[in-house]
Design an enzyme around this catalytic site. Sequence first.
Site, mmCIF file in Angstrom:
data_model
loop_
_atom_site.group_PDB
_atom_site.id
_atom_site.type_symbol
_atom_site.label_atom_id
_atom_site.label_comp_id
_atom_site.label_asym_id
_atom_site.label_seq_id
_atom_site.Cartn_x
_atom_site.Cartn_y
_atom_site.Cartn_z
ATOM 1 C CG HIS A 1 42.712 32.389 43.122
ATOM 2 N ND1 HIS A 1 42.523 31.647 43.296
ATOM 3 C CD2 HIS A 1 41.779 33.148 43.771
ATOM 4 C CE1 HIS A 1 41.268 31.319 42.961
ATOM 5 N NE2 HIS A 1 40.980 32.094 43.198
ATOM 6 C CG ASP B 1 45.328 35.802 37.969
ATOM 7 O OD1 ASP B 1 44.070 36.293 38.224
ATOM 8 O OD2 ASP B 1 45.040 35.077 38.972
ATOM 9 C CD GLN C 1 39.900 39.612 42.657
ATOM 10 O OE1 GLN C 1 39.274 40.147 42.556
ATOM 11 N NE2 GLN C 1 39.117 38.415 42.875
ATOM 12 C CE LYS D 1 37.119 35.467 40.371
ATOM 13 N NZ LYS D 1 36.943 35.920 41.477
ATOM 14 C CB CYS E 1 41.147 30.785 46.432
ATOM 15 S SG CYS E 1 39.677 29.928 46.467
HETATM 16 N N1 PLP Z 1 42.632 34.556 40.397
HETATM 17 C C1 PLP Z 1 41.925 35.492 41.296
HETATM 18 C C2 PLP Z 1 42.821 36.786 41.627
HETATM 19 C C3 PLP Z 1 40.716 35.393 41.598
HETATM 20 O O1 PLP Z 1 40.568 36.180 42.633
HETATM 21 C C4 PLP Z 1 40.160 34.415 41.203
HETATM 22 C C5 PLP Z 1 39.236 34.245 42.367
HETATM 23 O O2 PLP Z 1 38.613 34.403 42.750
HETATM 24 C C6 PLP Z 1 40.830 33.509 40.375
HETATM 25 C C7 PLP Z 1 42.090 33.613 39.378
HETATM 26 C C8 PLP Z 1 39.552 32.061 39.540
HETATM 27 O O3 PLP Z 1 39.283 32.652 38.670
HETATM 28 P P1 PLP Z 1 37.945 31.803 38.653
HETATM 29 O O4 PLP Z 1 37.490 30.955 39.876
HETATM 30 O O5 PLP Z 1 36.275 32.628 38.301
HETATM 31 O O6 PLP Z 1 38.356 30.910 38.023
#
Ligand code: PLP
Length: 423
Positions: free
Chosen positions: A136, A213, A216, A239, A379
């Site tokens: 992401h 990260d 998810q 999430k 993203c």
């Molecule tokens: N990392 C992953 C794999 C994501 O799917 C997301 C959000 O979709 C993020 C990071 C970023 O999350 P946030 O927008 O809540 O900071």
Amino acid sequence: MALPHAAPVAAPRAIDGARLRADFPAFERPTRSGRPLAFLDSAASSLKPRSVIDTLADAYGHHYANVHRGIYELSEDATARYEGGRRRLTRFIGAGSWREVVFVRNATEAINLVAFSWGRSNLRPGDLLLSTQMEHHANLVPWQQLASETGATLEYVAITDDGRLDLDDLRARLARGPKLLAVGHVSNALGTINPVAEIASLAHAAGALVLLDAAQSVPHLPVDVAALGVDFAALSGHKMLGPSGIGALWARRELLDAMPPFLTGGSMISRVTLQGTEFNETPWKFEAGTPAIAEAAGLGAAVDYLTGLGMDAVRAHERELFAAAWDALGGIDGLRRLGPSDPDVHGGVISFDLEGIHPHDLATLLDAEGIAVRAGHHCAQPLMMRYDLAAATRASFYVYNDHDDVERLVAGIRAAQRRFNGH
Ligand code: PLP
């Protein structure tokens, strides 16, 4: 003498998505289509159960004051609820101590915190940083910034055609001694579940720290940061059934203790004079200013809700829906599914490309049937480019979904094809 019987291992209680929908007021809202809502966009942000909403309202209504500083009952009450959210999250992710759990706004901020505080004090020109092609943007852009500011080099671990990390490529890059590997646990765009314990042990053997990260993964499968052996983990409350505006960075205590603060000001200090400042202990050293007080309590309620379901059951439920959807989507002409086919390494996210119909058009037609999916680059633009796509459609499952949602998705795609292509 009779031998004692081993206690039977309780199988996780199966999740009934239709029954759980009663806990989520969003399903009471009428849709434009007049059909019940099939919510297939939880990977972007999940819906909230009543227990979380009630906890938030109660925190604002009856238990609200600023935390940590007030020497009076209401502030002590609010502080206990704020810190209670932290303790629940600590247990939920297998962290050794609540001191290792820093509240931030979201996973993006958690990763930026590490890039800023750890990165700027540990990287020198020429050092190597690794990320991967499946990240992401939240786990790419902070590292690009860090590399450009410190003179470090940033490289990306390749992925295979079926959307797995290429472990040979990882080994080859680790052999060059990177300082840090930033890797996602579950890809938001491909659904791939990466073998994090194996990756972390390879990285550590090469002398690299590992940032996970977990945005998810923590909402969807059992995650134990200690067992995975990573050094940092980032997650978002919104999430995982919790409120927006709160997330967490987990990091090993000695790393947090050694890192300089990210933001500075009130709350993160223990003593300030006009000449200088002593910082507070972790985790408060990283929580400058008034935090998301009620949201921390709400996140605690989300943890309680998920714990009540059991994360093994959550994972089993999504695995079953994924497998059904993967098979059913495979029967649609011109539909190309992304990511691995093996349900053991694929979370509850399916992205696909449909010949002749732009994802935005498909999402609009599905919305007219009450089916909410995501369309776009998710993203993860470098990842989309890897598959020669500008955009894809994504359906993501959570606890309130069931087989009916899968059937409606498939029927909706077929109806869109008839309308567009006369199939
Ligand atoms: N990392 C992953 C794999 C994501 O799917 C997301 C959000 O979709 C993020 C990071 C970023 O999350 P946030 O927008 O809540 O900071």
